[in-house]
Design a protein around this motif. Structure first.
Motif, PDB file in Angstrom:
ATOM      1  N   GLU A   8       0.835  -1.198   0.000  1.00  0.00           N
ATOM      2  CA  GLU A   8       0.000   0.000   0.000  1.00  0.00           C
ATOM      3  C   GLU A   8       0.876   1.257   0.000  1.00  0.00           C
ATOM      4  OE1 GLU A   8      -3.378   0.100  -0.205  1.00  0.00           O
ATOM      5  OE2 GLU A   8      -3.381  -2.086  -0.358  1.00  0.00           O
ATOM      6  N   ILE A   9       0.496   2.248  -0.798  1.00  0.00           N
ATOM      7  CA  ILE A   9       1.318   3.447  -0.933  1.00  0.00           C
ATOM      8  C   ILE A   9       0.601   4.723  -0.521  1.00  0.00           C
ATOM      9  CG2 ILE A   9       2.804   2.449  -2.714  1.00  0.00           C
ATOM     10  CD1 ILE A   9       1.147   3.965  -4.812  1.00  0.00           C
ATOM     11  N   LYS A  10      -0.653   4.625  -0.086  1.00  0.00           N
ATOM     12  CA  LYS A  10      -1.326   5.822   0.403  1.00  0.00           C
ATOM     13  C   LYS A  10      -0.632   6.310   1.664  1.00  0.00           C
ATOM     14  CE  LYS A  10      -5.876   7.817   1.072  1.00  0.00           C
ATOM     15  NZ  LYS A  10      -7.309   7.667   0.802  1.00  0.00           N
ATOM     16  N   ASN A  11      -0.686   7.612   1.913  1.00  0.00           N
ATOM     17  CA  ASN A  11       0.017   8.216   3.036  1.00  0.00           C
ATOM     18  C   ASN A  11      -0.272   7.496   4.348  1.00  0.00           C
ATOM     19  OD1 ASN A  11       0.030  10.295   5.411  1.00  0.00           O
ATOM     20  ND2 ASN A  11       1.366  11.186   3.857  1.00  0.00           N
ATOM     21  N   HIS A  12       0.782   7.017   4.998  1.00  0.00           N
ATOM     22  CA  HIS A  12       0.682   6.341   6.289  1.00  0.00           C
ATOM     23  C   HIS A  12      -0.317   5.185   6.279  1.00  0.00           C
ATOM     24  CE1 HIS A  12       3.285   8.663   9.043  1.00  0.00           C
ATOM     25  NE2 HIS A  12       3.106   9.637   8.159  1.00  0.00           N
ATOM     26  N   GLU A  13      -0.344   4.437   5.197  1.00  0.00           N
ATOM     27  CA  GLU A  13      -1.187   3.251   5.116  1.00  0.00           C
ATOM     28  C   GLU A  13      -0.307   2.020   5.287  1.00  0.00           C
ATOM     29  OE1 GLU A  13      -3.626   0.934   5.608  1.00  0.00           O
ATOM     30  OE2 GLU A  13      -4.732   2.697   4.894  1.00  0.00           O
ATOM     31  N   TYR A  14      -0.534   1.284   6.363  1.00  0.00           N
ATOM     32  CA  TYR A  14       0.325   0.155   6.718  1.00  0.00           C
ATOM     33  C   TYR A  14      -0.371  -1.195   6.615  1.00  0.00           C
ATOM     34  CZ  TYR A  14       2.954   4.063   8.691  1.00  0.00           C
ATOM     35  OH  TYR A  14       3.619   5.258   8.847  1.00  0.00           O
ATOM     36  N   ARG A  15      -1.652  -1.200   6.270  1.00  0.00           N
ATOM     37  CA  ARG A  15      -2.364  -2.465   6.150  1.00  0.00           C
ATOM     38  C   ARG A  15      -1.902  -3.209   4.894  1.00  0.00           C
ATOM     39  NH1 ARG A  15      -8.348  -0.059   6.603  1.00  0.00           N
ATOM     40  NH2 ARG A  15      -7.252   1.680   5.599  1.00  0.00           N
ATOM     41  N   GLY A  38       8.180  -6.405   1.088  1.00  0.00           N
ATOM     42  CA  GLY A  38       7.886  -5.428   2.131  1.00  0.00           C
ATOM     43  C   GLY A  38       6.427  -5.099   2.312  1.00  0.00           C
ATOM     44  N   ALA A  39       5.533  -5.752   1.560  1.00  0.00           N
ATOM     45  CA  ALA A  39       4.107  -5.408   1.632  1.00  0.00           C
ATOM     46  C   ALA A  39       3.534  -5.599   3.031  1.00  0.00           C
ATOM     47  CB  ALA A  39       3.313  -6.229   0.630  1.00  0.00           C
ATOM     48  N   GLY A  40       4.084  -6.569   3.782  1.00  0.00           N
ATOM     49  CA  GLY A  40       3.532  -6.869   5.100  1.00  0.00           C
ATOM     50  C   GLY A  40       4.270  -6.253   6.270  1.00  0.00           C
ATOM     51  N   LEU A  41       5.278  -5.426   5.998  1.00  0.00           N
ATOM     52  CA  LEU A  41       6.095  -4.899   7.098  1.00  0.00           C
ATOM     53  C   LEU A  41       5.295  -4.036   8.064  1.00  0.00           C
ATOM     54  CD1 LEU A  41       9.459  -4.045   5.292  1.00  0.00           C
ATOM     55  CD2 LEU A  41       8.890  -6.044   6.689  1.00  0.00           C
ATOM     56  N   GLY A  42       4.239  -3.385   7.562  1.00  0.00           N
ATOM     57  CA  GLY A  42       3.410  -2.545   8.429  1.00  0.00           C
ATOM     58  C   GLY A  42       2.667  -3.319   9.494  1.00  0.00           C
ATOM     59  N   GLY A 303      -5.895   2.655   9.256  1.00  0.00           N
ATOM     60  CA  GLY A 303      -4.484   2.472   8.955  1.00  0.00           C
ATOM     61  C   GLY A 303      -3.582   2.821  10.123  1.00  0.00           C
ATOM     62  N   ALA A 304      -4.108   3.521  11.115  1.00  0.00           N
ATOM     63  CA  ALA A 304      -3.314   3.856  12.306  1.00  0.00           C
ATOM     64  C   ALA A 304      -3.049   2.641  13.178  1.00  0.00           C
ATOM     65  CB  ALA A 304      -4.031   4.935  13.126  1.00  0.00           C
ATOM     66  N   VAL A 305      -3.913   1.635  13.059  1.00  0.00           N
ATOM     67  CA  VAL A 305      -3.743   0.401  13.851  1.00  0.00           C
ATOM     68  C   VAL A 305      -3.762  -0.776  12.872  1.00  0.00           C
ATOM     69  CG1 VAL A 305      -4.575   1.231  16.083  1.00  0.00           C
ATOM     70  CG2 VAL A 305      -6.232   0.524  14.364  1.00  0.00           C
ATOM     71  N   PRO A 306      -2.719  -0.887  12.043  1.00  0.00           N
ATOM     72  CA  PRO A 306      -2.781  -1.809  10.908  1.00  0.00           C
ATOM     73  C   PRO A 306      -2.840  -3.282  11.279  1.00  0.00           C
ATOM     74  CG  PRO A 306      -0.568  -0.907  11.149  1.00  0.00           C
ATOM     75  CD  PRO A 306      -1.458  -0.129  12.082  1.00  0.00           C
ATOM     76  N   ARG A 307      -2.262  -3.666  12.401  1.00  0.00           N
ATOM     77  CA  ARG A 307      -2.302  -5.089  12.757  1.00  0.00           C
ATOM     78  C   ARG A 307      -3.724  -5.515  13.086  1.00  0.00           C
ATOM     79  NH1 ARG A 307       3.089  -6.760  16.129  1.00  0.00           N
ATOM     80  NH2 ARG A 307       2.124  -8.794  15.826  1.00  0.00           N
TER      81      ARG A 307
END
Length: 371
Positions: A8-15, A38-42, A303-307
């Motif tokens: 994901e490349i949207k600003n601060h998107e970690y999901r 690296g897709a899952g690093l968030g 996206g703030a709590v991606p896990r």
């Protein structure tokens, strides 16, 4: 089928579109999965974990798009991603097209089959792929609002739950759906004085039964909305019209009359927002001030709590991902109950009536488009 998951490349998107556990499920059904490195690093999922689950790793997003038949994402494709879509692609992700003419135009131009999480329905007419993120966003809205109320962040400088001898903050929730119910639960849990407004008496009755006398329920009219918004310290906009732009319920005139330092949290911002003064913000710069009222309008709040968010979303999306891969998109859309409304754009045709109406496209019913 070859399933691709870009980072994901949207600003601060970690999901991420698929967890390692769900990759394992897709592979067990005889399909292949190509993950961008690296897709899952968030969510703290390494490439090695994906390899162990049976995925292959691609060096770039272009490799994922070039070599995959179905693209599984979380947020709407950004412009650079939309440019990589082909007519033979299936795109499965959140889209929120009604307030986004540029994305809609690009998806129409791509010729791809574009299926949106947020318009899939279940056998009861509910939105099963939107619900988990609505739950997260509803709870986060209270956390974000509580932080914004702090004086250093531009707010009134009040504690949401107060303390003995000092009244709690007044929280008004507009909309009693999934977002609203979870906002209410969090706000009441923190000791706030909470009122919910809705135009459905059955919704208000259900919330009253769920939360008891601690929750004030008010039928929403222009007068009651204005009265409660002007008295509030924190207003949470939790209004949804599936597939359509959100109605502007809190006007600029309301905002001018609100308390200086009060806070608006617009959870409907993905659909254009339900406050007239709203515009989308990011986690990097989440708030702005209009007429001394703090606005929090982050378009990808979960996206703030991606896990937490990724696990909740994957629990809901996996059966549909497997359906698309096992059956192909035509059979899956026609045979899985409630899946057909998820089709938003089909080979250059807009298949959601509200989107077509809002953005000036000819509407083609999904069942007609599929033939």
């Amino acid at each position: 089928m070859r399933v691709g998951v870009p980072k994901e490349i949207k600003n601060h998107e970690y999901r991420v579109g698929l967890t390692p556990d769900n990759v394992r499920e897709v592979v067990a059904h005889g399909h292949s999965v190509l993950m961008e490195t690296g897709a899952g690093l968030g969510i703290s999922a390494s490439d090695e974990e994906y390899l162990a689950a049976g995925a292959e790793i691609a060096a770039t997003a272009k490799d994922v798009f070039d070599k995959s038949e179905m693209i599984v994402k979380v947020k709407e494709p950004q412009a650079v991603e939309r440019a990589m879509l082909r007519p033979d692609h299936i795109l499965f992700t959140y889209l929120h097209l009604a307030p986004d003419p540029e994305q809609t135009a690009d998806l129409v131009k791509s010729g791809a089959v574009c299926i949106a999480y947020e318009t899939v329905r279940d056998t009861h007419g509910r939105l099963p792929l939107l619900a988990p993120m609505s739950q997260v966003a509803g709870r986060l809205a209270v956390q974000a609002g509580a932080a914004a109320l702090q004086k250093a962040n531009g707010g009134l400088g009040v504690l949401l739950g107060g303390v003995p001898g000092v009244a709690p903050a007044k929280v008004v929730v507009i909309g009693g759906g999934v977002v609203g119910a979870h906002s209410i639960a969090m706000a009441l849990g923190l000791g706030a004085d909470v009122t919910v407004l809705d135009r459905d008496v059955n919704v208000l009755s259900a919330l009253s039964a769920q939360f008891g006398p601690a929750l004030k329920t008010v039928f929403s009219t222009r007068a009651s909305l204005e009265q409660n918004v002007l008295a509030a310290d924190l207003v949470i906009g939790a209004v949804l019209v599936a597939g359509a732009a959100a109605p502007k319920l809190v006007t600029a005139e309301h905002v001018k009359k609100m308390k200086a330092g009060s806070v608006l949290v617009d959870v409907a911002i993905d659909q254009g927002g339900c406050f007239e003064t709203s515009h989308a913000t990011t986690h990097a710069d989440p708030t702005y001030i209009v007429d001394d009222v703090v606005h929090y309008c982050v378009a990808n709040m979960p996206g703030a709590v991606p896990r937490t968010s990724t696990e909740a979303l994957n629990n809901a999306t996996l059966p549909y991902v497997l359906g698309l891969a096992d059956l192909g998109y035509e059979k899956a859309l026609k045979t899985i109950p409630g899946f057909l409304p998820g089709l938003n754009v089909y080979k250059g045709k807009v298949t959601v009536e509200e989107v077509a109406e809002n953005l000036g496209y000819e509407y083609v019913a999904p069942e007609v488009a599929l033939g």
